[in-house]
Write a protein that holds these residues in place. Structure first.
Motif, PDB file in Angstrom:
ATOM      1  N   ILE A 171       0.867  -1.179   0.000  1.00 14.19           N
ATOM      2  CA  ILE A 171       0.000   0.000   0.000  1.00 14.19           C
ATOM      3  C   ILE A 171       0.900   1.223   0.000  1.00 14.19           C
ATOM      4  O   ILE A 171       1.881   1.283   0.745  1.00 14.19           O
ATOM      5  CB  ILE A 171      -0.935   0.036   1.226  1.00 14.19           C
ATOM      6  CG1 ILE A 171      -1.910  -1.140   1.207  1.00 14.19           C
ATOM      7  CG2 ILE A 171      -1.718   1.358   1.277  1.00 14.19           C
ATOM      8  CD1 ILE A 171      -2.759  -1.248   2.468  1.00 14.19           C
ATOM      9  N   ARG A 188      -1.805  -0.937  -3.992  1.00 17.45           N
ATOM     10  CA  ARG A 188      -2.966  -0.106  -3.651  1.00 17.45           C
ATOM     11  C   ARG A 188      -2.480   1.294  -3.290  1.00 17.45           C
ATOM     12  O   ARG A 188      -1.747   1.467  -2.309  1.00 17.45           O
ATOM     13  CB  ARG A 188      -3.720  -0.730  -2.472  1.00 17.45           C
ATOM     14  CG  ARG A 188      -4.511  -1.979  -2.843  1.00 17.45           C
ATOM     15  CD  ARG A 188      -4.983  -2.712  -1.583  1.00 17.45           C
ATOM     16  NE  ARG A 188      -3.918  -3.518  -1.004  1.00 17.45           N
ATOM     17  CZ  ARG A 188      -3.969  -4.054   0.217  1.00 17.45           C
ATOM     18  NH1 ARG A 188      -5.021  -3.811   1.006  1.00 17.45           N
ATOM     19  NH2 ARG A 188      -2.976  -4.795   0.664  1.00 17.45           N
ATOM     20  N   ARG A 203      -3.284   5.039  -2.008  1.00 20.00           N
ATOM     21  CA  ARG A 203      -4.253   5.824  -1.241  1.00 20.00           C
ATOM     22  C   ARG A 203      -3.849   7.288  -1.385  1.00 20.00           C
ATOM     23  O   ARG A 203      -3.065   7.827  -0.607  1.00 20.00           O
ATOM     24  CB  ARG A 203      -4.266   5.379   0.231  1.00 20.00           C
ATOM     25  CG  ARG A 203      -4.625   3.903   0.409  1.00 20.00           C
ATOM     26  CD  ARG A 203      -6.040   3.605  -0.059  1.00 20.00           C
ATOM     27  NE  ARG A 203      -6.395   2.188   0.029  1.00 20.00           N
ATOM     28  CZ  ARG A 203      -6.542   1.375  -1.006  1.00 20.00           C
ATOM     29  NH1 ARG A 203      -6.322   1.850  -2.230  1.00 20.00           N
ATOM     30  NH2 ARG A 203      -6.882   0.123  -0.850  1.00 20.00           N
TER      31      ARG A 203
END
Length: 373
Positions: A35, A163, A165
């Motif tokens: 992430i 991922r 963010r």
């Protein structure tokens, strides 16, 4: 019951600049889940505000080692992610005998990575004003388009399962987790790659390592010759700023002469160089000033000095400006910050203004050490 506002991964990278992206890339290459948290909606810092020049040859020590590794990663990633990267080389332009002497010594140190060229050969690459006496050609160096590379790399990594963010701020960082503006993220390993903003998270660590912010003044101008200029172009002022020239016996004499003749330019940390953008315009610069907190006011004389000296280098009276901006990067006495402020938390920052040159080599070492080889 699971917290709906939390998620987890093997590796959490905070910061989506080139160092953070490089760490994410290295982690994915090892089959880890990743992430990436970034406070902006895209990379807008030093990773997009630079010359797009991977100038490994002019480095020394770890920066040279990392830069040599990074060359291959840049080329592989450009094919996979679909952005422009090319082994364009660097043209070092000498306009005096002492600059030529430094380049001759440097070429002797670098072997096949540097060779001397004549004034006529220099003119074959670009149009310059009078006074060029020769130069050096560094054929292994690369150029990329910094305005597209970071976004394309992020898109490529997202396609591989990373991922992202975006518009998410990391608050508290500790072993095994980070609290963000969008909830908790749990991770076995946390890598903080926020560049000069390391002091926002670990101020004591930043102070211990002498991390400051370095502000650069850069501009985009029309190319007065209209010629295609493939290599990055650097000058005698550049030799004062790159570690690879420090071992040249003639460098102190060059520094003394430039300081005596142009103390104002040496005082503003001028690195007189340029690269050409895909649209044909030139990115020119740059100057350097240092502070923990930078003043918000822009001194017009800095831009005027860059424009005046670049025009003189190119042999024209004036240049037409299309854009101006300030770049900011982390600076410290040592070129790389690699620290572990808490178990499972790693701080990684390039603190010498060579992130595009070294990030992929630096990140490989960081990730290998963090997660095991």
């Amino acid at each position: 019951m699971a917290n709906p506002d939390s998620e987890s991964a093997d590796v959490l990278v905070i910061g989506a600049g080139i160092v953070g992206l490089a760490c994410a890339h290295e982690a994915v290459e090892r089959g880890l889940s990743v992430i990436v948290v970034e406070r902006d909606e895209r990379a807008v810092g030093a990773s997009v505000r630079n010359f797009g020049h991977a100038c490994a040859t002019a480095q020394s020590g770890k920066a040279l080692d990392y830069g040599r590794v990074a060359r291959q990663t840049w080329l592989r990633l450009s094919e996979a992610a679909g952005f422009w990267a090319r082994r364009t080389g660097t043209l070092m332009v000498a306009r005096s005998g002492d600059e030529l002497a430094v380049l001759e010594e440097f070429a002797g140190l670098r072997g096949d990575e540097a060779r001397m060229v004549t004034a006529a050969e220099v003119a074959g690459h670009a149009s310059f004003g009078p006074g060029v006496v020769g130069g050096a050609w560094l054929p292994q160096d690369l150029r990329v388009d910094p305005r597209e590379a970071a976004a394309k790399i992020a898109g490529h990594l997202a396609a591989r399962g990373v991922r992202f963010r975006w518009n998410t701020t990391a608050h508290d960082i500790e072993t095994g987790r980070a609290a963000t503006s969008r909830g908790l993220i749990h991770a076995d390993h946390v890598i903080l790659a926020t560049g000069h903003d390391v002091d926002r998270h670990f101020p004591g660590l930043a102070a211990e390592h002498g991390v400051q912010r370095c502000a650069l003044r850069m501009l985009r101008v029309d190319n007065p010759s209209g010629r295609a200029i493939e290599p990055a172009v650097q000058t005698g002022y550049s030799m004062l700023r790159y570690g690879g020239f420090a071992d040249c016996p003639s460098l102190p004499a060059l520094r003394d002469r430039l300081t005596a003749e142009t103390p104002d330019l040496v005082g503003i940390g001028l690195n007189l160089m340029f690269t050409q953008r895909p649209d044909g315009t030139l990115t020119i610069g740059d100057t350097h000033s240092y502070a923990t907190t930078l003043a918000p006011f822009q001194d017009e004389e800095l831009d005027a000095a860059v424009l005046r000296e670049t025009a003189k280098l190119l042999g024209v009276e004036r240049l037409t400006v299309r854009e101006r901006w300030r770049g900011v990067y982390a600076s410290a006495p040592q070129p790389f910050l690699d620290a572990t402020p808490a178990e499972g938390v790693r701080v990684a920052a390039v603190t010498a203004g060579v992130g595009m040159t070294t990030a992929f080599g630096f990140a490989r070492e960081i990730v290998q050490d963090v997660v095991g080889r």
